[in-house]
Design a protein around this motif. Structure first.
Motif, PDB file in Angstrom:
ATOM      1  N   ASN A  67      36.764  82.847  71.894  1.00  0.00           N
ATOM      2  CA  ASN A  67      37.857  83.786  71.650  1.00  0.00           C
ATOM      3  C   ASN A  67      38.915  83.178  70.738  1.00  0.00           C
ATOM      4  OD1 ASN A  67      36.540  85.504  73.371  1.00  0.00           O
ATOM      5  ND2 ASN A  67      37.876  85.116  75.122  1.00  0.00           N
ATOM      6  N   VAL A  68      39.116  81.871  70.855  1.00  0.00           N
ATOM      7  CA  VAL A  68      40.088  81.169  70.011  1.00  0.00           C
ATOM      8  C   VAL A  68      39.587  81.140  68.572  1.00  0.00           C
ATOM      9  CG1 VAL A  68      41.249  78.972  69.594  1.00  0.00           C
ATOM     10  CG2 VAL A  68      40.926  79.797  71.950  1.00  0.00           C
ATOM     11  N   ALA A  69      38.313  80.809  68.389  1.00  0.00           N
ATOM     12  CA  ALA A  69      37.731  80.778  67.051  1.00  0.00           C
ATOM     13  C   ALA A  69      37.781  82.158  66.406  1.00  0.00           C
ATOM     14  CB  ALA A  69      36.288  80.279  67.129  1.00  0.00           C
ATOM     15  N   SER A  70      37.507  83.196  67.188  1.00  0.00           N
ATOM     16  CA  SER A  70      37.519  84.561  66.665  1.00  0.00           C
ATOM     17  C   SER A  70      38.919  84.968  66.223  1.00  0.00           C
ATOM     18  CB  SER A  70      37.008  85.528  67.741  1.00  0.00           C
ATOM     19  OG  SER A  70      37.078  86.867  67.291  1.00  0.00           O
ATOM     20  N   ALA A  71      39.935  84.583  67.020  1.00  0.00           N
ATOM     21  CA  ALA A  71      41.316  84.929  66.672  1.00  0.00           C
ATOM     22  C   ALA A  71      41.732  84.280  65.355  1.00  0.00           C
ATOM     23  CB  ALA A  71      42.250  84.505  67.799  1.00  0.00           C
ATOM     24  N   HIS A  72      41.301  83.037  65.153  1.00  0.00           N
ATOM     25  CA  HIS A  72      41.633  82.344  63.906  1.00  0.00           C
ATOM     26  C   HIS A  72      40.945  83.023  62.719  1.00  0.00           C
ATOM     27  CE1 HIS A  72      41.875  79.119  60.890  1.00  0.00           C
ATOM     28  NE2 HIS A  72      42.900  78.649  61.599  1.00  0.00           N
ATOM     29  N   LYS A  73      39.699  83.389  62.907  1.00  0.00           N
ATOM     30  CA  LYS A  73      38.943  84.038  61.827  1.00  0.00           C
ATOM     31  C   LYS A  73      39.577  85.370  61.445  1.00  0.00           C
ATOM     32  CE  LYS A  73      34.258  85.427  60.534  1.00  0.00           C
ATOM     33  NZ  LYS A  73      32.820  85.490  60.968  1.00  0.00           N
ATOM     34  N   GLN A  74      39.986  86.142  62.444  1.00  0.00           N
ATOM     35  CA  GLN A  74      40.583  87.452  62.185  1.00  0.00           C
ATOM     36  C   GLN A  74      41.922  87.339  61.464  1.00  0.00           C
ATOM     37  OE1 GLN A  74      40.761  89.697  65.854  1.00  0.00           O
ATOM     38  NE2 GLN A  74      38.598  89.316  66.303  1.00  0.00           N
ATOM     39  N   ALA A  75      42.607  86.185  61.655  1.00  0.00           N
ATOM     40  CA  ALA A  75      43.933  86.004  61.057  1.00  0.00           C
ATOM     41  C   ALA A  75      43.886  85.228  59.738  1.00  0.00           C
ATOM     42  CB  ALA A  75      44.845  85.285  62.050  1.00  0.00           C
ATOM     43  N   THR A  76      42.691  85.008  59.217  1.00  0.00           N
ATOM     44  CA  THR A  76      42.545  84.195  58.007  1.00  0.00           C
ATOM     45  C   THR A  76      43.409  84.680  56.856  1.00  0.00           C
ATOM     46  OG1 THR A  76      40.288  83.577  58.593  1.00  0.00           O
ATOM     47  CG2 THR A  76      40.905  83.348  56.290  1.00  0.00           C
ATOM     48  N   LEU A  77      43.568  85.996  56.719  1.00  0.00           N
ATOM     49  CA  LEU A  77      44.323  86.552  55.601  1.00  0.00           C
ATOM     50  C   LEU A  77      45.815  86.661  55.895  1.00  0.00           C
ATOM     51  CD1 LEU A  77      41.859  89.332  54.394  1.00  0.00           C
ATOM     52  CD2 LEU A  77      42.083  86.973  53.605  1.00  0.00           C
ATOM     53  N   SER A  78      46.247  86.147  57.038  1.00  0.00           N
ATOM     54  CA  SER A  78      47.684  86.137  57.352  1.00  0.00           C
ATOM     55  C   SER A  78      48.316  84.953  56.622  1.00  0.00           C
ATOM     56  CB  SER A  78      47.904  85.994  58.864  1.00  0.00           C
ATOM     57  OG  SER A  78      47.335  87.077  59.555  1.00  0.00           O
ATOM     58  N   THR A  79      48.982  85.229  55.530  1.00  0.00           N
ATOM     59  CA  THR A  79      49.483  84.149  54.671  1.00  0.00           C
ATOM     60  C   THR A  79      50.999  84.086  54.592  1.00  0.00           C
ATOM     61  OG1 THR A  79      49.338  85.605  52.741  1.00  0.00           O
ATOM     62  CG2 THR A  79      47.415  84.219  53.228  1.00  0.00           C
ATOM     63  N   SER A  80      51.698  84.972  55.280  1.00  0.00           N
ATOM     64  CA  SER A  80      53.162  84.969  55.219  1.00  0.00           C
ATOM     65  C   SER A  80      53.750  83.918  56.144  1.00  0.00           C
ATOM     66  CB  SER A  80      53.707  86.349  55.595  1.00  0.00           C
ATOM     67  OG  SER A  80      53.302  87.325  54.665  1.00  0.00           O
ATOM     68  N   SER A  92      51.043  76.954  60.506  1.00  0.00           N
ATOM     69  CA  SER A  92      50.091  77.869  59.899  1.00  0.00           C
ATOM     70  C   SER A  92      49.985  79.173  60.690  1.00  0.00           C
ATOM     71  CB  SER A  92      48.718  77.194  59.838  1.00  0.00           C
ATOM     72  OG  SER A  92      47.674  78.124  59.794  1.00  0.00           O
ATOM     73  N   ALA A  93      50.018  80.302  59.980  1.00  0.00           N
ATOM     74  CA  ALA A  93      49.954  81.606  60.640  1.00  0.00           C
ATOM     75  C   ALA A  93      48.625  81.825  61.378  1.00  0.00           C
ATOM     76  CB  ALA A  93      50.208  82.718  59.625  1.00  0.00           C
ATOM     77  N   PRO A  94      47.452  81.605  60.742  1.00  0.00           N
ATOM     78  CA  PRO A  94      46.200  81.791  61.483  1.00  0.00           C
ATOM     79  C   PRO A  94      46.086  80.865  62.699  1.00  0.00           C
ATOM     80  CG  PRO A  94      45.774  81.724  59.130  1.00  0.00           C
ATOM     81  CD  PRO A  94      47.204  81.311  59.319  1.00  0.00           C
ATOM     82  N   ALA A  95      46.555  79.639  62.551  1.00  0.00           N
ATOM     83  CA  ALA A  95      46.477  78.698  63.669  1.00  0.00           C
ATOM     84  C   ALA A  95      47.364  79.145  64.826  1.00  0.00           C
ATOM     85  CB  ALA A  95      46.869  77.299  63.207  1.00  0.00           C
ATOM     86  N   GLN A  96      48.518  79.707  64.522  1.00  0.00           N
ATOM     87  CA  GLN A  96      49.390  80.198  65.589  1.00  0.00           C
ATOM     88  C   GLN A  96      48.772  81.393  66.309  1.00  0.00           C
ATOM     89  OE1 GLN A  96      53.706  80.197  65.418  1.00  0.00           O
ATOM     90  NE2 GLN A  96      53.620  79.478  63.301  1.00  0.00           N
ATOM     91  N   GLU A  97      48.137  82.281  65.560  1.00  0.00           N
ATOM     92  CA  GLU A  97      47.450  83.419  66.191  1.00  0.00           C
ATOM     93  C   GLU A  97      46.366  82.926  67.150  1.00  0.00           C
ATOM     94  OE1 GLU A  97      47.994  86.581  66.104  1.00  0.00           O
ATOM     95  OE2 GLU A  97      49.294  86.948  64.370  1.00  0.00           O
ATOM     96  N   ALA A  98      45.603  81.924  66.725  1.00  0.00           N
ATOM     97  CA  ALA A  98      44.550  81.373  67.573  1.00  0.00           C
ATOM     98  C   ALA A  98      45.141  80.652  68.781  1.00  0.00           C
ATOM     99  CB  ALA A  98      43.669  80.424  66.762  1.00  0.00           C
ATOM    100  N   ALA A  99      46.233  79.923  68.570  1.00  0.00           N
ATOM    101  CA  ALA A  99      46.867  79.188  69.661  1.00  0.00           C
ATOM    102  C   ALA A  99      47.398  80.122  70.735  1.00  0.00           C
ATOM    103  CB  ALA A  99      47.988  78.313  69.115  1.00  0.00           C
TER     104      ALA A  99
END
Length: 448
Positions: free
Chosen positions: A55-68, A285-292
């Motif tokens: 689930n953590v890996a999936s969250a990071h993948k889904q947020a890959t384009l979060s660049t702000s 990092s935005a994707p890393a925070q979403e996964a965290a």
């Protein structure tokens, strides 16, 4: 026009004292040996290497384009997740407003030392980066000696001695940093030691920073031993730091956090940290925070993952501990994390006959002659020229004993984690077997 010569200073006095972190340095030394075609048992680098929870890996993948850029304090969803997790763990309510997220806990520690007044008390031995962080902030470091038995336990007398020594030398000890479970010792503070630490600091208005990056890898599992528990965090000057790297095997994502007291002291330090962060790292990092936010949550899936991780680290680390004991080394039974801190002192005579006089020389002899990478005690503050050097201490990490490659980690890792919850006390790990054999062979060389 000024001419720059070889004798022209280009670095500040503090900067000129900085060196490559010993943990990263030994990792590079291992890579050099591997390039020569030599086999090396890597016990020198404490990087968690389990596969990511799906689930953590999936969250990071889904947020890959979060660049702000995210808020300086961190993604609200993540701070809420951390607050829920630590509320359950510590036994009192943590508000998301008490939490600050950063690109790893390292920058938070640097920032805390930079902004807070006073010199620092630090247990000997301690993680390799604490001392450079303290010195880089222009502070003086005063070592607190620990027990000979496990190089971890602290007494009131050792605290008082370090504090009085600091005062006598013109120091201003206002900060203390502790780490439990410990890198390098693998030990955990007892409730009695925590009572001594917290009482001592409270009576002298010393800010206690509790680095709890390994808190989920406490081999007791069902007992929460934290300096911040029981609402102590909100009743005295404390800061708790932790992060994503160890339990969740995501060190490269660089997500750490600090929790500040819900007091005037806590609000003041937190607001200053935010100002510091806004001019330094801006945000993690935005994707890393979403996964965290998923990783730190208290869902059944994440609770199961944390239990599996703790169980597997326990089985592997205790297996190596047993082998070290059987080899005649002086080593305390680890209580958490994935480290052991053995002493080769029982073979001091044989080592001296080889010209090995210090923990640094022992570390180099092991990697060059025996193919074993381990960090010397001197990297953790032990004195190679005194009694500590005579102990021939080394830190051994078991975190690289699970997989031969990234592909193997991803293909076999989840099955390995699932197997950790069986009733068996042992675990089938070929790299662990190789490590045990290498240590036995090294000790056999000393005995002959």
């Amino acid at each position: 026009m000024d001419t720059i010569t070889n004798s022209t200073p280009i670095l500040t006095p503090l900067a000129s004292r900085l060196r490559l972190s010993p943990t990263l340095e030994i990792n590079e030394l291992v890579q050099e040996e591997l390039k020569k075609g030599r086999k090396v048992v890597h016990l020198g680098f404490g990087e968690a290497t389990f596969p990511l929870q799906p689930n953590v890996a999936s969250a990071h993948k889904q947020a890959t384009l979060s660049t702000s850029y995210l808020p300086v304090a961190g993604l609200l969803k993540l701070r809420e997740s951390i607050a829920r997790f630590q509320t359950r763990r510590l036994g009192f309510v943590i508000d998301p407003e008490q939490v600050v997220v950063a690109p790893g806990s390292k920058p938070l520690l640097f920032a805390l030392f930079d902004i807070m007044e006073g010199d620092v008390l630090l247990p000997r031995p301690s993680w390799v980066s604490y001392e450079p962080q303290i010195l880089h902030a222009g502070k003086r470091l005063f070592w607190v000696e620990t027990s000979e038995e496990n190089r971890h336990a602290i007494t009131e007398s050792s605290l008082r001695l370090a504090y009085e020594k600091a005062l006598e030398s013109g120091g201003n000890p206002r900060i203390m940093l502790v780490n439990s479970p410990s890198n390098p010792t693998g030990q955990v503070y007892t409730t009695e030691v925590i009572d001594v630490l917290t009482t001592f600091c409270k009576e002298r208005n010393i800010t206690l920073i509790s680095d709890e990056i390994y808190s989920d890898i406490d081999f007791a599992g069902d007992v929460n031993v934290s300096a911040c528990a029981g609402n102590r965090l909100n009743t005295q000057r404390m800061v708790l730091t932790s992060g994503l790297s160890k339990t969740y095997s995501a060190g490269g994502w660089r997500v750490g956090y600090a929790i500040f007291p819900a007091t005037a002291f806590g609000r003041s330090v937190r607001s200053t940290i935010l100002a510091y962060a806004s001019e330094c790292w801006s945000a993690a990092s935005a994707p890393a925070q979403e996964a965290a936010a998923v990783a730190f949550d208290t869902t059944p899936e994440m609770d199961l993952y944390r239990t599996q991780v703790r169980s597997l680290h326990k089985k592997c680390t205790l297996a190596l501990y047993q082998a070290l004991k059987e080899c005649g080394l002086d080593v305390a039974e680890p209580k958490g994390a994935f480290y052991l801190y053995p002493s080769f002192q029982p073979y001091a005579k044989q080592l001296k006959d080889l010209g090995v006089e210090t923990s640094s020389e022992l570390s180099r002899w092991l990697i060059k002659e025996c193919g074993i990478a381990a960090l010397p005690g001197s990297a953790f503050g032990e004195d190679d020229n005194g009694l500590a050097g005579g102990r021939y201490r080394l830190r051994m990490a078991t975190s690289y004993l699970y997989f031969n490659s990234q592909a193997e980690r991803n293909e076999q890792g989840h099955d390995l984690l699932s197997s950790a919850l069986t009733d068996e006390n042992t675990v089938d790990l070929p790299l662990l077997d190789e490590a045990i054999k290498a240590v036995r062979d090294a000790v056999a060389r000393l005995r002959t």
